[in-house]
Design a protein around this motif. Sequence first.
Motif, PDB file in Angstrom:
ATOM      1  N   TYR A   2      -5.612 -20.222  25.438  1.00 18.38           N
ATOM      2  CA  TYR A   2      -4.960 -20.567  24.180  1.00 18.38           C
ATOM      3  C   TYR A   2      -5.187 -22.041  23.848  1.00 18.38           C
ATOM      4  O   TYR A   2      -5.534 -22.388  22.701  1.00 18.38           O
ATOM      5  CB  TYR A   2      -3.463 -20.272  24.266  1.00 18.38           C
ATOM      6  N   SER A  25      -8.601 -22.553  22.691  1.00 16.34           N
ATOM      7  CA  SER A  25      -8.761 -22.021  21.329  1.00 16.34           C
ATOM      8  C   SER A  25      -8.202 -22.988  20.306  1.00 16.34           C
ATOM      9  O   SER A  25      -8.788 -23.202  19.235  1.00 16.34           O
ATOM     10  CB  SER A  25      -8.062 -20.661  21.206  1.00 16.34           C
ATOM     11  N   ALA A  65      -1.398 -21.728  15.259  1.00 14.00           N
ATOM     12  CA  ALA A  65      -1.120 -20.294  15.133  1.00 14.00           C
ATOM     13  C   ALA A  65      -2.291 -19.539  14.508  1.00 14.00           C
ATOM     14  O   ALA A  65      -2.918 -18.698  15.158  1.00 14.00           O
ATOM     15  CB  ALA A  65       0.156 -20.078  14.319  1.00 14.00           C
ATOM     16  N   TYR A  66      -2.604 -19.840  13.263  1.00 13.74           N
ATOM     17  CA  TYR A  66      -3.584 -19.016  12.548  1.00 13.74           C
ATOM     18  C   TYR A  66      -4.981 -19.108  13.151  1.00 13.74           C
ATOM     19  O   TYR A  66      -5.621 -18.088  13.440  1.00 13.74           O
ATOM     20  CB  TYR A  66      -3.630 -19.428  11.071  1.00 13.74           C
ATOM     21  N   LEU A  83      -5.356 -17.583  16.639  1.00 14.51           N
ATOM     22  CA  LEU A  83      -5.267 -16.125  16.543  1.00 14.51           C
ATOM     23  C   LEU A  83      -6.623 -15.536  16.176  1.00 14.51           C
ATOM     24  O   LEU A  83      -7.079 -14.560  16.783  1.00 14.51           O
ATOM     25  CB  LEU A  83      -4.218 -15.745  15.498  1.00 14.51           C
ATOM     26  N   VAL A  84      -7.278 -16.143  15.200  1.00 10.09           N
ATOM     27  CA  VAL A  84      -8.599 -15.657  14.793  1.00 10.09           C
ATOM     28  C   VAL A  84      -9.623 -15.886  15.904  1.00 10.09           C
ATOM     29  O   VAL A  84     -10.407 -14.991  16.245  1.00 10.09           O
ATOM     30  CB  VAL A  84      -9.045 -16.354  13.491  1.00 10.09           C
ATOM     31  N   GLY A 123      -9.090 -16.237  19.109  1.00 11.46           N
ATOM     32  CA  GLY A 123      -8.808 -15.356  20.235  1.00 11.46           C
ATOM     33  C   GLY A 123      -9.259 -13.939  19.984  1.00 11.46           C
ATOM     34  O   GLY A 123      -9.791 -13.265  20.884  1.00 11.46           O
ATOM     35  N   PHE A 124      -9.055 -13.462  18.743  1.00 11.53           N
ATOM     36  CA  PHE A 124      -9.499 -12.104  18.415  1.00 11.53           C
ATOM     37  C   PHE A 124     -11.014 -11.982  18.547  1.00 11.53           C
ATOM     38  O   PHE A 124     -11.535 -11.015  19.113  1.00 11.53           O
ATOM     39  CB  PHE A 124      -9.063 -11.753  16.994  1.00 11.53           C
TER      40      PHE A 124
END
Length: 839
Positions: A164, A167, A370-371, A374-375, A377-378
Amino acid sequence: MTGQRLEVRGTAPAHPTGVSADPAADGTRETFAGLLADVLHADDVRPDSHFFNDLGADSLLMAHFCARVRKCPGLPSVSMRDIYRHPTLDALTTALARPSAPRTPGTVRAAAASPAPEPTGRPHHLICGTLQFLSYLGYAGLLAVVTALGYDWISAGGGILDTYLRSVAFGAVLFAVLCALPVVAKWVLIGRWKQARFRVWSLAYVRFWLVKALIRTSPLVLFAGTPLYPLYLRALGARVGPGVTFLTRGLPVCTDLLTIGAGTVVRKDSLVNCYRATDGVIETGPVTLGADAVVSEATVLDIRTSLGRGAQLGHASSLHSGQAVPDGERWHGSPAQPGGPDFRGVEPAPCGTPRRAAYGTVMLLAALLAYIPLVVGFVDVLLSRVLEGAAVLDQGRLTPAGWVFYADLLVVTSVVFFGAVLLALVLVGTVPRLTARWVVPGRTYPLYGLHHGLHRATALLTNRKSLTRLFGDSTGIVHYLRWIGYDLCRVEQTGSNFGTQVKHESPFVSRVGTGTMVADGLSLMNAQYSGSSFRLRPTAVGAHNFLGNRIAYPPGGRTGDNCLLATKVNIPLDGPLRHDVGLLGSPSFEIPRSVPRDSTFDELKEGDGLRRRLAAKNRHNAATMAGHLFTGWLFFFCVSLLYSSAASLYPQWGTAVIALANAFLLPFTLVYFVLLERVVTALHPPGPLFCSIYDPRFWLRERYWKIPSETYFRVLNGTPFKGLVWRALGVRVGARLFDDGCSLTERPMVAIGDDCTLNAGSVVQCHSQEDGTFKSDRSAIGSGCTLGVGAFVHYGVTVGDGARLDTDVFLMKGETVPPSARWVGNPARPAPDDDGGEP
């Protein structure tokens, strides 16, 4: 609905009918009567007969009459604006015989044209296209390098927390690079923007286009309306004062020419580009907004325009080159003229620099923490899964992946795509109901606080273009709008109550009366802004209205029941409450609510047969919606397969394969959607139509609008490749087209000549819907024509060679623009000469 008999505001005849003190006026009246009788196929036309109520004419027939008049030497020029304002031959000839009024401050003079740069030929065209293509390849390669480095670094992390944090760090670096790249490119390639004129396709234009493309793709476009936006404008060279609220997502390009005073508000959907294209020449020029000025929604500011301190420009209005609004004055219309109420509508509130800084910091941290992770990590998880199940290298030779890999990809893309649609439906119907509870309509709140953040969240969640496109033009749209919070009263279902583009600032204060139909592009302006505060106000559209295209409807609009609101109309905010009338133009004036031609199919909207016709339309629309979802998923699957294949080859081929996939994405997108559109139109190509909305031919037109995508056009704006794609889609396009962002709603029905210039935000729409009647026809743009920024061209028109339609023009259906003419205004009319005339 049947037409309503009403008094249209115009100029009464100065003498009894048929009697005049001016023999020339009598001769003009007689000639007009003969031409009108010929157009209407009537034996006789009385001078006092109302064009619409007594003679049964409609706007299309009267446009043909205007064209016939302009072809007759010695006759005064007549526009549709004159027809509506003076709807009898007596009133029309009397008005045209009056001496020209003195020029008012709102009148626009044609800017003195300096000598045009030397024309560019075919070699420049080819060189420019080549350099633009190489720029695209370079950008694709840069993204590939950054993506590969980031993936390798994130994959080397151990544990969830470490992954995380990596990222977050990678996302922050990527965000900073993408935001800084346009700034660096602007200062290196351009330096400071200055007033200039240069030919399209020249080397100067290549530098201009590259900077424009980078600015418009910056991630900070997503931060419109936050304190970060003015900071970005300053970094690009704009002179922006403190406390500026900039709500439009259209970033200005020639930023050094933009000056915005402290506390000024620029509302959404405004075009402030600081450049325009005319006859193949790019012109850059200043735009100056004084302190505490207001630029309302759906406006266009041409180059060399200004608003003084405390000045206001109303919604659906425009400033043309050379216009300047004095300090403290309120103007509206297109071109703008003095008048109008207070367009701000909300008092200021305490909102200092610390508050703005804190809000901007929170927005930035939310994106970075956050945003973006999240992208990232996906993507990391998806690529890891691909590398585990994809093709492997066997003794130096690539072995294709097994069917399990393709089956897995099929399942994953299906779950992600259709799951995202279902999840979006759940979110838009639940979360905004919670966030909106904290923002009370009628109460003034300071910007950039908790209430403003919740209001922005409500607007962002409920304005989902993909969902309104999915449900629009079908029975499902009213259920969707109710689901997100609209008050639609008692719905009279037509199967086409709303189009595919409807937006708002809060659905919970949006009300549409029973029996009202909306064509497309409605924007409900139910939030008012100052430079430091905002307030929600209910916005209500009356019952049994029909709204045309591209209408910005403000709170407090003075329209009631049974109104026709024409395309691009300026909704009045003062005066009596209008009902049983039509409104046209900016500033608006009254026209008939309907004409006999529009009620041709009224019997199909009533009786027992309506239920059967509506059921048949619902079945057809359901198949269209299924086709829209399937083709969207298929594109998503193909793109996922492209990048999955690239990821499987990455361990052997390295960054080059990712760069190749990036470069291949755009050509694949173009080919996919061009072929898709060709398939949709193979059996039923768009053509002239006059039919009911319950005619299957109209349903096929709705399918044509919904299934193929148009968003991919934007990346080709300002390049020679846009004309090639238009040709592939059936447009009859001449040589050397310059298209900076025009929209063609029915591509095979448009003809464009050689050396045409189409500006950003312009539209050529070959159809119109009024109540339950659909009409469409072909439109032709001659060689050497220019469509100004925000120009809107309706169906069945002919624009002569070398003609110019100015900024924010609305050219009505059936009009004929003579060669080399210049037309201005909404509705469009011939431009006044430099010696005076009505604006």
